[in-house]
Design a protein around this motif. Structure first.
Motif, PDB file in Angstrom:
ATOM      1  N   LEU A   1      -4.415   4.480   4.811  1.00 11.87           N
ATOM      2  CA  LEU A   1      -3.566   5.510   3.951  1.00 11.87           C
ATOM      3  C   LEU A   1      -1.926   5.415   4.193  1.00 11.87           C
ATOM      4  O   LEU A   1      -1.209   5.811   3.562  1.00 11.87           O
ATOM      5  CB  LEU A   1      -4.081   6.908   4.348  1.00 11.87           C
ATOM      6  CG  LEU A   1      -5.392   7.319   3.733  1.00 11.87           C
ATOM      7  CD1 LEU A   1      -5.813   8.569   4.194  1.00 11.87           C
ATOM      8  CD2 LEU A   1      -5.502   7.205   2.432  1.00 11.87           C
ATOM      9  N   VAL A   2      -1.852   5.325   5.565  1.00  9.88           N
ATOM     10  CA  VAL A   2      -0.325   5.008   6.002  1.00  9.88           C
ATOM     11  C   VAL A   2       0.476   3.948   5.301  1.00  9.88           C
ATOM     12  O   VAL A   2       1.679   4.001   4.882  1.00  9.88           O
ATOM     13  CB  VAL A   2      -0.006   4.965   7.626  1.00  9.88           C
ATOM     14  CG1 VAL A   2       1.334   4.259   7.648  1.00  9.88           C
ATOM     15  CG2 VAL A   2      -0.266   6.055   8.187  1.00  9.88           C
ATOM     16  N   THR A   3      -0.357   2.794   5.471  1.00  7.68           N
ATOM     17  CA  THR A   3       0.295   1.525   4.504  1.00  7.68           C
ATOM     18  C   THR A   3       0.307   1.681   3.049  1.00  7.68           C
ATOM     19  O   THR A   3       0.890   0.915   2.455  1.00  7.68           O
ATOM     20  CB  THR A   3      -0.514   0.447   4.923  1.00  7.68           C
ATOM     21  OG1 THR A   3      -1.797   0.403   4.896  1.00  7.68           O
ATOM     22  CG2 THR A   3      -0.181   0.037   6.504  1.00  7.68           C
ATOM     23  N   SER A   4      -0.563   2.461   2.485  1.00  7.26           N
ATOM     24  CA  SER A   4      -0.783   2.650   1.082  1.00  7.26           C
ATOM     25  C   SER A   4      -0.143   4.251   0.810  1.00  7.26           C
ATOM     26  O   SER A   4      -0.750   4.875  -0.060  1.00  7.26           O
ATOM     27  CB  SER A   4      -1.998   2.381   0.656  1.00  7.26           C
ATOM     28  OG  SER A   4      -2.599   1.280   0.996  1.00  7.26           O
ATOM     29  N   PHE A   5       0.727   4.457   1.273  1.00  3.77           N
ATOM     30  CA  PHE A   5       1.386   5.932   1.240  1.00  3.77           C
ATOM     31  C   PHE A   5       1.740   6.372  -0.311  1.00  3.77           C
ATOM     32  O   PHE A   5       1.055   7.483  -0.810  1.00  3.77           O
ATOM     33  CB  PHE A   5       2.661   6.095   1.835  1.00  3.77           C
ATOM     34  CG  PHE A   5       3.256   7.449   2.029  1.00  3.77           C
ATOM     35  CD1 PHE A   5       2.623   8.417   2.693  1.00  3.77           C
ATOM     36  CD2 PHE A   5       4.213   7.836   0.972  1.00  3.77           C
ATOM     37  CE1 PHE A   5       3.138   9.855   2.746  1.00  3.77           C
ATOM     38  CE2 PHE A   5       4.691   9.127   1.168  1.00  3.77           C
ATOM     39  CZ  PHE A   5       3.908  10.166   1.948  1.00  3.77           C
ATOM     40  N   LYS A   6       1.963   5.506  -0.963  1.00  2.00           N
ATOM     41  CA  LYS A   6       2.253   5.791  -2.540  1.00  2.00           C
ATOM     42  C   LYS A   6       1.001   5.872  -3.257  1.00  2.00           C
ATOM     43  O   LYS A   6       1.125   6.469  -4.443  1.00  2.00           O
ATOM     44  CB  LYS A   6       3.069   4.577  -3.201  1.00  2.00           C
ATOM     45  CG  LYS A   6       4.720   4.454  -2.677  1.00  2.00           C
ATOM     46  CD  LYS A   6       5.276   3.492  -3.286  1.00  2.00           C
ATOM     47  CE  LYS A   6       6.768   3.255  -2.758  1.00  2.00           C
ATOM     48  NZ  LYS A   6       7.404   2.271  -3.427  1.00  2.00           N
ATOM     49  N   HIS A   7      -0.060   5.438  -2.781  1.00  3.35           N
ATOM     50  CA  HIS A   7      -1.233   5.547  -3.428  1.00  3.35           C
ATOM     51  C   HIS A   7      -2.455   6.392  -2.917  1.00  3.35           C
ATOM     52  O   HIS A   7      -3.523   6.136  -3.123  1.00  3.35           O
ATOM     53  CB  HIS A   7      -1.876   3.794  -3.599  1.00  3.35           C
ATOM     54  CG  HIS A   7      -1.063   2.848  -4.003  1.00  3.35           C
ATOM     55  ND1 HIS A   7      -0.637   3.007  -5.631  1.00  3.35           N
ATOM     56  CD2 HIS A   7      -0.162   1.976  -3.595  1.00  3.35           C
ATOM     57  CE1 HIS A   7       0.382   2.007  -5.724  1.00  3.35           C
ATOM     58  NE2 HIS A   7       0.691   1.286  -4.578  1.00  3.35           N
ATOM     59  N   ILE A   8      -1.829   7.225  -1.949  1.00  6.67           N
ATOM     60  CA  ILE A   8      -2.949   8.202  -1.240  1.00  6.67           C
ATOM     61  C   ILE A   8      -4.018   8.830  -2.172  1.00  6.67           C
ATOM     62  O   ILE A   8      -5.136   8.826  -2.181  1.00  6.67           O
ATOM     63  CB  ILE A   8      -2.426   8.883  -0.190  1.00  6.67           C
ATOM     64  CG1 ILE A   8      -1.726   8.082   0.930  1.00  6.67           C
ATOM     65  CG2 ILE A   8      -3.320   9.988   0.467  1.00  6.67           C
ATOM     66  CD1 ILE A   8      -0.720   8.969   1.718  1.00  6.67           C
TER      67      ILE A   8
ATOM     68  N   ASP B   1       0.551  -5.701  -0.916  1.00  3.93           N
ATOM     69  CA  ASP B   1      -0.693  -4.903  -0.738  1.00  3.93           C
ATOM     70  C   ASP B   1      -1.890  -5.735  -0.346  1.00  3.93           C
ATOM     71  O   ASP B   1      -2.845  -5.326   0.198  1.00  3.93           O
ATOM     72  CB  ASP B   1      -0.888  -3.925  -2.025  1.00  3.93           C
ATOM     73  CG  ASP B   1       0.246  -3.130  -2.203  1.00  3.93           C
ATOM     74  OD1 ASP B   1       0.880  -2.609  -1.320  1.00  3.93           O
ATOM     75  OD2 ASP B   1       0.333  -2.757  -3.391  1.00  3.93           O
TER      76      ASP B   1
END
Length: 452
Positions: free
Chosen positions: A288-295, A251
């Protein structure tokens, strides 16, 4: 005439309520914005066109709003949607970076590089505050920088107040150097069609020269206070390790790459034709795409209140513009300057600085943009860009002079107050006002030598 009077009353009421700070400021601007639409545009002017021009929604659906060819984008009157969309996108990116531990890691890495010595930390943190604020909102920079400064002060036994006050000033100074550094600059840049490079080579030059003097100023002003407990023994084994700030290396790397992409897009947007609105959306989508789990986590932490504040603010200022009040103000400034363009620039800069020391510099900048456009169009020899850079320096630097002048000031003093180090007006202004005067004097000299 009635519409003008009511528009001025609504505007003045908005400013007073923002200063009093009893009601959340986004409620204030939205309420005053609705009053402008209903009373000024509806009841007094009976103009649907004024409402549509102020809401400015059509501009979002034009190709030039997203990608322009040759010339930079220029927003029409009313709500500056490019500013709002860009700030929203950068908020998403910053929250992603914060979650990955980027800011705390950077602060601790620099502290470790100077071997946790207090005076070198002061200088490097001031530099870091200025540089980061060129690309990231100064509020975010100070929020994390002040928190780490308090942590280090407890460890190294020094008073964090002088260091945080220095960081706040440098954040506002660094923010004045680029189009995306401070909200007033974003408003000025998107409304007048100036690029990142335009600001960097103009206000950036002033900020760069001033930064040298400001670092020297704060170094000697706070040296005695920061060195008071130097004899206190500190166990080196208690020093924090920068790597502890990173919970996920993946991340962290992703957020760093996204930040670099954002910087590259901003620096080259005049050449690529990508508008700041496009860049803001692109960066937010990538984050948001690269942090999908944390959107969910990221979207919850976005400062929607500030975005609503901007929308209401632009509507109220649109009321002054549609009723011709801003043209009257521009005519008054032109009259007292007697055609002297240099005097006009100085008046704009100093009035902006004094006003921004006591009221939020964001609404002041939004109000003055149409004024300087009118001045440039009606005054022989007046260069709009020089007026714009004078306005930028005045609002950005003037806001540094008092604890309430800019949002970064409020955030920084709040962080150290919660840590048991309250900062009164006397303590804050004792160093901030002379520093502000130094920067504005340097700005006057540079403007005179370069443009006149």
């Amino acid at each position: 005439m009635t519409a003008q009077i009511i528009a001025v009353i609504i505007f003045a009421l908005m400013f007073v309520m923002i200063i009093i700070d009893k009601i959340p400021r986004h409620f204030v601007t939205l309420g005053c914005g609705l009053a402008t639409i209903g009373i000024v545009f509806g009841a007094c002017m009976k103009s649907t066109d004024a409402i549509m021009q102020t809401l400015n929604i059509k501009s979002i659906f034009t190709p030039d709003f997203w990608i322009v060819s040759g010339q930079a984008e220029e927003s029409s009157s009313g709500i500056n949607w490019a500013t709002i969309i860009f700030i929203a996108g950068m908020m998403v990116m910053v929250e992603g970076m914060a979650r990955a531990g980027f800011f705390r890691w950077l602060c601790l890495t620099i502290a470790k590089a100077v071997k946790y010595k207090v005076m070198p930390i002061l200088v490097t943190f001031m530099l870091m505050s200025a540089v980061l604020s060129m690309f990231i909102d100064s509020i975010t920079v100070i929020l994390f920088l002040a928190a780490v400064t308090v942590e280090l002060s407890q460890l190294l036994k020094f008073n964090p107040v002088p260091m945080v006050l220095s960081e706040i000033f440098c954040a506002n100074l660094g923010g004045s150097a680029t189009m995306c550094g401070d909200p007033p600059n974003i408003i000025i840049g998107t409304a007048l069609g100036y690029s990142f490079a335009d600001f960097l080579t103009n206000t950036g030059l002033i900020a760069g020269i001033a930064l040298v003097f400001i670092i020297i100023f704060f170094y000697f002003v706070f040296k005695k206070e920061l060195s008071a407990n130097r004899s206190a023994e500190v166990d080196p084994s208690t020093y924090p390790n920068p790597s502890e700030a990173i919970e996920s290396k993946k991340d962290f790397i992703i957020s760093t790459v996204i930040f670099i992409i954002a910087v590259v897009l901003l620096v080259t947007h005049a050449q690529t034709g990508l508008t700041v609105a496009f860049i803001g959306v692109a960066i937010a989508v990538i984050t948001l795409v690269t942090s999908f789990k944390h959107i969910g986590y990221i979207m919850k932490r976005v400062d929607y209140k500030t975005l609503l504040f901007f929308i209401g603010l632009f509507i109220v200022v649109g009321g002054l513009e549609q009723t011709g009040v801003l043209e009257i103000i521009a005519g008054f400034i032109e009259k007292i300057c007697g055609g002297n363009v240099f005097a006009m620039v100085l008046i704009i800069m100093w009035v902006s600085a004094v006003a921004s020391a006591f009221v939020d510099n964001i609404p002041f900048a939004a109000t003055m943009v149409p004024v300087i456009k009118t001045l440039a169009a009606t005054t022989p020899g007046a260069d709009l860009s020089v007026l714009a850079y004078g306005l930028s320096i005045g609002t950005d630097i003037g806001g540094s002079a008092t604890p309430i002048g800019a949002s970064a000031n409020v955030v920084g003093t709040s962080v150290i107050s919660k840590a048991g180090h309250p900062v009164g007006w006397g303590k804050y202004c004792k160093s901030a006002i002379p520093a502000t005067a130094i920067v504005l004097t340097i700005a006057m000299i540079v403007i005179k030598l370069r443009y006149f």
